[in-house]
Design an enzyme around this catalytic site. Structure first.
Site, short mmCIF file in Angstrom:
data_model
loop_
_atom_site.label_atom_id
_atom_site.label_comp_id
_atom_site.label_asym_id
_atom_site.label_seq_id
_atom_site.Cartn_x
_atom_site.Cartn_y
_atom_site.Cartn_z
N ASN A 157 46.59 44.23 36.56
CA ASN A 157 45.94 45.30 35.76
C ASN A 157 46.19 45.14 34.27
N ARG A 217 50.93 49.53 40.14
CA ARG A 217 50.11 48.50 39.53
C ARG A 217 51.02 47.64 38.66
N THR A 228 40.64 38.67 39.78
CA THR A 228 41.59 39.77 39.88
C THR A 228 42.58 39.56 41.02
N ASP A 229 43.75 40.17 40.88
CA ASP A 229 44.73 40.13 41.97
C ASP A 229 44.27 40.94 43.18
N GLU A 230 43.24 41.80 42.99
CA GLU A 230 42.81 42.67 44.09
C GLU A 230 42.20 41.88 45.25
N THR A 272 25.74 46.99 29.76
CA THR A 272 25.68 48.09 30.72
C THR A 272 26.48 49.26 30.14
N LYS A 310 34.47 40.33 44.14
CA LYS A 310 35.22 39.39 43.30
C LYS A 310 35.75 38.24 44.16
N GLU A 334 30.78 43.96 37.30
CA GLU A 334 30.98 45.39 37.56
C GLU A 334 32.45 45.47 37.96
N ILE A 392 23.49 38.03 33.52
CA ILE A 392 24.00 36.74 34.04
C ILE A 392 23.23 36.29 35.29
N TYR A 408 34.31 46.45 45.28
CA TYR A 408 34.59 45.68 44.06
C TYR A 408 35.40 44.43 44.38
N TYR A 463 45.77 60.26 41.24
CA TYR A 463 45.19 60.19 42.59
C TYR A 463 46.31 60.26 43.62
P1 NAD Z 1 34.41 45.83 31.81
O1 NAD Z 1 33.71 46.66 32.84
O2 NAD Z 1 35.13 46.52 30.70
O3 NAD Z 1 33.35 44.84 31.12
C1 NAD Z 1 32.39 44.15 31.87
C2 NAD Z 1 31.35 43.61 30.88
O4 NAD Z 1 30.38 42.87 31.66
C3 NAD Z 1 30.58 44.70 30.14
O5 NAD Z 1 30.45 44.37 28.78
C4 NAD Z 1 29.21 44.71 30.82
O6 NAD Z 1 28.16 45.12 29.95
C5 NAD Z 1 29.07 43.25 31.24
N1 NAD Z 1 28.16 43.07 32.37
C6 NAD Z 1 28.14 43.77 33.54
N2 NAD Z 1 27.13 43.33 34.32
C7 NAD Z 1 26.53 42.31 33.64
C8 NAD Z 1 25.46 41.43 33.94
N3 NAD Z 1 24.78 41.52 35.09
N4 NAD Z 1 25.12 40.50 33.03
C9 NAD Z 1 25.77 40.40 31.85
N5 NAD Z 1 26.80 41.21 31.51
C10 NAD Z 1 27.18 42.15 32.40
O7 NAD Z 1 35.36 44.88 32.63
P2 NAD Z 1 36.80 44.29 32.24
O8 NAD Z 1 37.84 45.25 32.67
O9 NAD Z 1 36.76 43.80 30.86
O10 NAD Z 1 36.87 43.05 33.25
C11 NAD Z 1 36.40 41.76 32.84
C12 NAD Z 1 36.67 40.76 33.95
O11 NAD Z 1 38.06 40.70 34.22
C13 NAD Z 1 36.00 41.11 35.28
O12 NAD Z 1 35.57 39.93 35.86
C14 NAD Z 1 37.12 41.73 36.09
O13 NAD Z 1 36.90 41.55 37.47
C15 NAD Z 1 38.31 40.92 35.60
N6 NAD Z 1 39.62 41.56 35.69
C16 NAD Z 1 39.82 42.81 35.15
C17 NAD Z 1 41.10 43.36 35.16
C18 NAD Z 1 41.38 44.72 34.54
O14 NAD Z 1 42.50 45.21 34.67
N7 NAD Z 1 40.43 45.34 33.85
C19 NAD Z 1 42.16 42.65 35.74
C20 NAD Z 1 41.91 41.38 36.30
C21 NAD Z 1 40.64 40.85 36.25
O1 DAU Z 2 44.37 44.72 39.56
C1 DAU Z 2 43.34 44.36 38.69
C2 DAU Z 2 42.26 45.41 38.70
O2 DAU Z 2 42.76 46.51 37.97
C3 DAU Z 2 40.93 44.93 38.11
O3 DAU Z 2 40.42 43.93 38.93
C4 DAU Z 2 39.92 46.07 37.99
O4 DAU Z 2 38.76 45.62 37.33
C5 DAU Z 2 40.57 47.19 37.19
O5 DAU Z 2 39.68 48.30 37.13
C6 DAU Z 2 41.89 47.60 37.83
O6 DAU Z 2 41.66 48.21 39.13
P1 DAU Z 2 42.46 49.54 39.58
O7 DAU Z 2 41.66 50.21 40.62
O8 DAU Z 2 43.88 49.22 39.84
O9 DAU Z 2 42.41 50.34 38.14
P2 DAU Z 2 42.12 51.85 37.77
O10 DAU Z 2 42.34 51.96 36.30
O11 DAU Z 2 40.86 52.37 38.33
O12 DAU Z 2 43.32 52.63 38.51
C7 DAU Z 2 44.68 52.24 38.33
C8 DAU Z 2 45.53 53.10 39.27
O13 DAU Z 2 45.50 54.47 38.83
C9 DAU Z 2 45.03 53.14 40.70
O14 DAU Z 2 46.14 53.24 41.58
C10 DAU Z 2 44.19 54.42 40.78
C11 DAU Z 2 44.95 55.33 39.84
N1 DAU Z 2 44.16 56.36 39.11
C12 DAU Z 2 43.02 55.98 38.48
C13 DAU Z 2 42.30 56.89 37.74
C14 DAU Z 2 41.01 56.49 37.04
C15 DAU Z 2 44.66 57.65 39.00
O15 DAU Z 2 45.72 58.00 39.56
N2 DAU Z 2 43.96 58.56 38.25
C16 DAU Z 2 42.79 58.23 37.61
O16 DAU Z 2 42.21 59.11 36.95
#
Ligand code: NAD
Ligand code: DAU
Length: 334
Positions: A176, A211, A120-122, A36, A151, A80, A58, A147, A204
């Site tokens: 995060n 976080r 996620t912790d969310e 994606t 999850k 997503e 998936i 989101y 924001y």
């Molecule tokens: P990301 O958005 O960077 O990556 C998601 C990946 O999944 C991408 O490569 C995308 O192409 C793929 N994908 C999306 N829809 C798909 C589908 N239908 N089939 C196959 N592939 C698909 O996400 P991330 O930040 O790497 O998060 C990965 C996992 O970790 C997620 O489950 C998220 O909920 C979890 N998580 C993320 C964080 C964080 O801080 N980013 C923290 C805790 C948990």
């Molecule tokens: O807690 C785990 C989660 O952390 C994961 O499950 C999610 O996949 C991951 O995206 C993340 O979620 P958040 O919403 O916490 O992350 P994000 O990076 O979008 O934002 C982090 C914090 O920063 C949040 O309080 C919003 C704020 N923010 C975000 C953006 C993009 C800003 O202040 N400015 C910005 O431009």
């Protein structure tokens, strides 16, 4: 061990692939990723010849069944993942996070394979800034956004498949992540790449939301600890005691990039914006012996800034479209 990594072309999944190939010679990897907007072949640069990359969804039951049958372990990262996108259009979140997880669970059930579910912790909602408690494995689910609710739904499917069908699964809920290869829509890479482009970082609301930051490699080492030593059917929280408010993160980025610490803007707040997340990872540390290896958030942040400075070819193609999308809903406020 033949391992199917879903979402292995995304942020955390691709770092999992790199870490695993560097440290686990016993593991063979197939990545299943729909590529994606959030997934990219470039995130697997350097290891393309050592893995198989299957481009697919998936939620494609036939494809998933065939792949699961051929592997010993499924590590499910695909999702997503961005809260702001889920507020704009929740449907892909329901489809991928809920229907996609269901599809994988049915396949691991049919073929009796080991499954680890990344979450996620969310799912626990948020905490007040002055609340002395943190999230534990016993905290009730209370998600706020499309989101986090999808999850949470996926986690509950896993729990039900363990109890009702005896699926061999574990779950982890992490805080995060930051580090290399994170999409520029996310907070830290957005601000680093803004500063590189001479644009002021965007906070924001009041910027006081907190976080609990963990380096992506520390997250992925914890995932392996759970796969290796975790108890089937159990949930483990992953966190590195990294609570920082967003304003401090922006000021740290500005300082580390030789800019004035106040050179940022406040923009429109996120609707329903969670105030604070905080993880108590005692169970993971005491039962499985995991500990984070990154010495401090600031050091990890400096290394991450360096990665974005030296990998502009990776992030440049996604930057303009991401900022155009934000510009449609966010304006600078005083
Ligand atoms: P990301 O958005 O960077 O990556 C998601 C990946 O999944 C991408 O490569 C995308 O192409 C793929 N994908 C999306 N829809 C798909 C589908 N239908 N089939 C196959 N592939 C698909 O996400 P991330 O930040 O790497 O998060 C990965 C996992 O970790 C997620 O489950 C998220 O909920 C979890 N998580 C993320 C964080 C964080 O801080 N980013 C923290 C805790 C948990
Ligand atoms: O807690 C785990 C989660 O952390 C994961 O499950 C999610 O996949 C991951 O995206 C993340 O979620 P958040 O919403 O916490 O992350 P994000 O990076 O979008 O934002 C982090 C914090 O920063 C949040 O309080 C919003 C704020 N923010 C975000 C953006 C993009 C800003 O202040 N400015 C910005 O431009």
């Amino acid at each position: 061990m033949r391992t199917l990594v879903t979402g292995g072309a995304g942020f955390i999944g691709s770092n999992f692939v790199h870490l695993t190939l560097d440290s686990r010679p016993d593991v063979e990897i197939t990545v299943l990723d729909a590529l994606t907007y959030a997934g990219s072949r470039a995130s697997l640069a350097g290891v393309e010849d050592r893995i198989e990359l299957v481009e697919g969804d998936i939620a494609d039951a036939e494809l998933v069944d065939r792949l699961v049958a051929d592997h010993d372990l499924v590590v499910h990262f695909a999702a997503e993942s961005h809260n702001d996108n889920s507020l704009d259009n929740p449907w892909p979140f329901v489809q991928t996070n809920v229907v996609g997880t269901f599809t994988l669970l049915e396949a691991v059930r049919r073929h009796g394979k080991r499954y680890h579910h990344i979450s996620t912790d969310e799912v626990y909602g948020d905490l007040e800034l002055d609340d002395p408690t943190r999230f534990t494995e016993a905290t009730p689910y209370n998600p706020s956004s499309p989101y986090s609710s999808t999850k949470g739904a996926s986690d509950l499917l896993v729990r039900a498949w363990v109890r009702s069908f005896g699926v061999q699964a574990t779950i982890s809920n992490c805080s995060n992540n930051y580090g290399p290869r994170q999409h520029v829509e996310k907070f830290i890479p957005r601000q680093i790449t803004n500063v590189i482009d001479g644009v002021r970082p965007k906070l924001y609301g009041d910027g006081l939301n907190v976080r609990d930051w963990i380096h992506v490699d520390d997250h992925n080492r914890a995932v392996w600890a759970i796969i290796d030593r975790g108890e089937i059917g159990e949930t483990y929280l992953i966190g590195a005691d990294g609570e920082v408010d967003n304003r401090t993160v922006v000021r740290d980025i500005l300082e580390l990039m030789d800019q004035g610490a106040d050179d940022y803007d406040h923009v429109t707040d996120r609707p329903g914006h969670d105030r604070r997340y905080a993880i108590d990872s005692t169970r993971l540390r005491t039962e499985l012996g995991w500990a984070p290896e990154y010495p401090s958030f600031r050091e990890g942040l400096a290394a991450t800034i360096e990665w974005y400075r030296t990998h502009e070819d990776w992030w440049r193609p996604m930057k303009d479209a991401t900022e155009r999308k934000y510009a449609a809903t966010q304006t600078v406020v005083e």
